[in-house]
Scaffold this motif. Sequence first.
Motif, mmCIF file in Angstrom:
data_model
loop_
_atom_site.group_PDB
_atom_site.id
_atom_site.type_symbol
_atom_site.label_atom_id
_atom_site.label_comp_id
_atom_site.label_asym_id
_atom_site.label_seq_id
_atom_site.Cartn_x
_atom_site.Cartn_y
_atom_site.Cartn_z
ATOM 1 N N LYS A 264 34.640 41.459 -24.373
ATOM 2 C CA LYS A 264 33.892 41.058 -25.559
ATOM 3 C C LYS A 264 33.917 42.133 -26.636
ATOM 4 C CE LYS A 264 29.504 39.151 -27.096
ATOM 5 N NZ LYS A 264 28.122 38.742 -26.742
ATOM 6 N N SER A 265 33.943 43.407 -26.246
ATOM 7 C CA SER A 265 33.971 44.486 -27.231
ATOM 8 C C SER A 265 35.283 44.502 -28.012
ATOM 9 C CB SER A 265 33.777 45.835 -26.529
ATOM 10 O OG SER A 265 34.800 46.043 -25.572
ATOM 11 N N LYS A 266 36.355 43.946 -27.426
ATOM 12 C CA LYS A 266 37.648 43.897 -28.111
ATOM 13 C C LYS A 266 37.862 42.561 -28.823
ATOM 14 C CE LYS A 266 39.590 46.536 -24.257
ATOM 15 N NZ LYS A 266 40.597 46.543 -23.190
ATOM 16 N N LYS A 267 37.492 41.478 -28.120
ATOM 17 C CA LYS A 267 37.737 40.158 -28.675
ATOM 18 C C LYS A 267 36.706 39.195 -28.104
ATOM 19 C CE LYS A 267 40.167 36.880 -30.750
ATOM 20 N NZ LYS A 267 40.338 36.807 -32.230
ATOM 21 N N ALA A 268 35.807 38.692 -28.948
ATOM 22 C CA ALA A 268 34.791 37.737 -28.516
ATOM 23 C C ALA A 268 35.372 36.336 -28.620
ATOM 24 C CB ALA A 268 33.532 37.872 -29.365
ATOM 25 N N ILE A 269 35.813 35.804 -27.492
ATOM 26 C CA ILE A 269 36.456 34.495 -27.489
ATOM 27 C C ILE A 269 35.422 33.366 -27.418
ATOM 28 C CG2 ILE A 269 38.006 33.011 -26.132
ATOM 29 C CD1 ILE A 269 39.569 35.453 -25.379
ATOM 30 N N LEU A 270 34.269 33.622 -26.811
ATOM 31 C CA LEU A 270 33.254 32.592 -26.590
ATOM 32 C C LEU A 270 32.032 32.828 -27.463
ATOM 33 C CD1 LEU A 270 33.337 32.584 -22.678
ATOM 34 C CD2 LEU A 270 34.600 31.050 -24.194
ATOM 35 N N SER A 271 31.458 31.751 -27.955
ATOM 36 C CA SER A 271 30.151 31.839 -28.606
ATOM 37 C C SER A 271 29.064 31.793 -27.532
ATOM 38 C CB SER A 271 29.976 30.688 -29.598
ATOM 39 O OG SER A 271 29.897 29.453 -28.903
ATOM 40 N N THR A 272 27.817 31.969 -27.930
ATOM 41 C CA THR A 272 26.719 31.963 -26.952
ATOM 42 C C THR A 272 26.599 30.610 -26.273
ATOM 43 O OG1 THR A 272 25.514 33.574 -28.302
ATOM 44 C CG2 THR A 272 24.247 32.356 -26.662
ATOM 45 N N ILE A 273 26.681 29.534 -27.041
ATOM 46 C CA ILE A 273 26.578 28.184 -26.465
ATOM 47 C C ILE A 273 27.749 27.910 -25.536
ATOM 48 C CG2 ILE A 273 26.552 25.731 -27.014
ATOM 49 C CD1 ILE A 273 25.104 26.394 -29.592
ATOM 50 N N GLU A 274 28.940 28.363 -25.929
ATOM 51 C CA GLU A 274 30.121 28.157 -25.084
ATOM 52 C C GLU A 274 30.018 28.953 -23.791
ATOM 53 O OE1 GLU A 274 33.190 27.412 -28.867
ATOM 54 O OE2 GLU A 274 33.083 29.358 -27.853
ATOM 55 N N ALA A 275 29.480 30.159 -23.878
ATOM 56 C CA ALA A 275 29.290 30.960 -22.662
ATOM 57 C C ALA A 275 28.274 30.304 -21.734
ATOM 58 C CB ALA A 275 28.840 32.371 -23.035
ATOM 59 N N GLU A 276 27.222 29.709 -22.296
ATOM 60 C CA GLU A 276 26.249 28.982 -21.477
ATOM 61 C C GLU A 276 26.928 27.841 -20.727
ATOM 62 O OE1 GLU A 276 23.068 27.628 -23.901
ATOM 63 O OE2 GLU A 276 22.398 29.643 -24.493
ATOM 64 N N GLU A 277 27.800 27.128 -21.423
ATOM 65 C CA GLU A 277 28.499 26.002 -20.778
ATOM 66 C C GLU A 277 29.432 26.496 -19.680
ATOM 67 O OE1 GLU A 277 31.032 21.997 -21.989
ATOM 68 O OE2 GLU A 277 30.084 23.228 -23.528
ATOM 69 N N ILE A 278 30.039 27.663 -19.870
ATOM 70 C CA ILE A 278 30.886 28.227 -18.822
ATOM 71 C C ILE A 278 30.055 28.520 -17.572
ATOM 72 C CG2 ILE A 278 32.227 30.258 -18.151
ATOM 73 C CD1 ILE A 278 33.880 28.505 -19.828
ATOM 74 N N VAL A 279 28.863 29.096 -17.741
ATOM 75 C CA VAL A 279 27.984 29.371 -16.593
ATOM 76 C C VAL A 279 27.666 28.068 -15.864
ATOM 77 C CG1 VAL A 279 25.735 30.246 -15.874
ATOM 78 C CG2 VAL A 279 26.995 31.420 -17.676
ATOM 79 N N GLU A 280 27.336 27.024 -16.624
ATOM 80 C CA GLU A 280 27.016 25.734 -16.012
ATOM 81 C C GLU A 280 28.218 25.168 -15.262
ATOM 82 O OE1 GLU A 280 24.072 24.899 -19.828
ATOM 83 O OE2 GLU A 280 25.932 23.754 -19.570
ATOM 84 N N ILE A 281 29.397 25.317 -15.820
ATOM 85 C CA ILE A 281 30.615 24.798 -15.174
ATOM 86 C C ILE A 281 30.880 25.538 -13.866
ATOM 87 C CG2 ILE A 281 33.128 24.705 -15.389
ATOM 88 C CD1 ILE A 281 32.684 24.114 -18.400
ATOM 89 N N ILE A 282 30.751 26.862 -13.876
ATOM 90 C CA ILE A 282 31.013 27.642 -12.670
ATOM 91 C C ILE A 282 30.018 27.284 -11.567
ATOM 92 C CG2 ILE A 282 31.111 29.966 -11.703
ATOM 93 C CD1 ILE A 282 33.467 29.255 -13.496
ATOM 94 N N ILE A 283 28.734 27.131 -11.911
ATOM 95 C CA ILE A 283 27.739 26.755 -10.900
ATOM 96 C C ILE A 283 28.042 25.366 -10.338
ATOM 97 C CG2 ILE A 283 25.298 26.208 -10.551
ATOM 98 C CD1 ILE A 283 24.591 28.447 -12.457
#
Length: 455
Positions: A264-283
């Motif tokens: 993330k310090s080099k390249k922020a590919i995900l927004s906060t909402i998108e990161a939340e959805e990734i957590v939900e997908i992994i679970i």
Amino acid sequence: MDDPLDFELQDDLLVPLPINKKRKKVIGLDDLLNEHYKEQEKLAEKQKKQAKKKAKANEKKKYDDEDRKEAHLNRLVEKCHNQLKAFGEENEIPVWGVEVFGEQKPFPRLDFPDLGSCNFIQSFLNNRLNSVVELAADKGDSFLEGLLVNGWLSKLAFLSGHVEKPVALWAFNSMLYSSKEELQNSSSDFWCEILSSGNEADQFSVKVDWFPEYKDLRSALDTYGFLFKFSSSAAHESSDSNNGGPPQNIRAWIRFVTYCCRIKSKKAILSTIEAEEIVEIIICMFLDRRFQGLLVLLYDCLQAVVDYFTDQEWCSSCENVAKFIACRVSEDLNCIRTVECVSEDSSRCRQLRSAIAYQTMLFCFDGANNGEEILKSLDAINLKHKSCDFFKLYIHLVLAKNWILSNNSVEDNEVIHEMFCSFLRNCSTFISPTDLRSYASEVRHKASYLLNFSV
């Protein structure tokens, strides 16, 4: 005249003794030994016959004893079965597991980049070494695959300090959509080397003209057949169904997301909402039993995504994720799975574990508005009543344990702590050890353990 007189025949003394023509045999020492040996053989034979007869009798007695024991055991089993019937027929309790991948869509066609637009490949074509390789522009597909599989593509990228868009896009699509396992793994290695290059707070070691966005990752999941409208409260599909399951490329997808979250310090590919959805997908992936061979990858990915948020973002995002999971998982072993799949290795993961358990309990106790009302409802359960559902009680006990003990701020709340201890004492005291109802012993043992060793 020579014949004896009549009175002479009647006199025993005058009757001549019969002549014994047999000679008396002299008995020697050898005869006595032979006779002794014969007697010993007869005695041994007699003892052998008696031992066989006794062994047969013992064997018959043994079989009779076993038959009696088996008959006694059958009577005990029948008696226990009748006692269990007295409690009513036991409902079948399904194991955890929901298929979160449905039917796959056809993979998109892999387009090879135009070699004429790639400067570093053109430089290789113009190099004198090409006289050995004899690379032609019309053989670019096999040439690029060879470079990628053999690890030379990343070496050329680091030497030139540049990854051009056609090559980056082709490597990304090969990673997610190629049917060749070797090409998938090599593409994944290529991108992971690029993403992990450079210092943590610095730029990448190479200039990358193109980075994928979240829509590209989500599109890949959609192609794989991921059920974004997933809900375990719907009808469960058999875990043995031939639905195809997740594709082989999902390994590369999980690994790529993990590396994306670490940069993330080099390249922020995900927004906060998108990161939340990734957590939900992994679970949700943790709920699919077909992913048990990928648990290490899933744990690493979940930890990386949780660490992706800033401290300010995490408080609200943690609650959003917990609410999303709670309203989509039914009140069975799946809701325990969603809680326990989150590790306790970091404070953020423990906070997420506690939040999911709490929101799930709020969803289970529809009338409850806070933790105190939840524990009051648990404490009011009549554990001795025949209608007590110990399976649901076990689920509530595990959820309450994770909600309270995984969050220091909740555990330090004296009111919550005392109410939880009261509930544990009830479970360990009022449930009889001879209670044969389903999950009664599990509730009693777990409550006793928590009361004595955890709380």
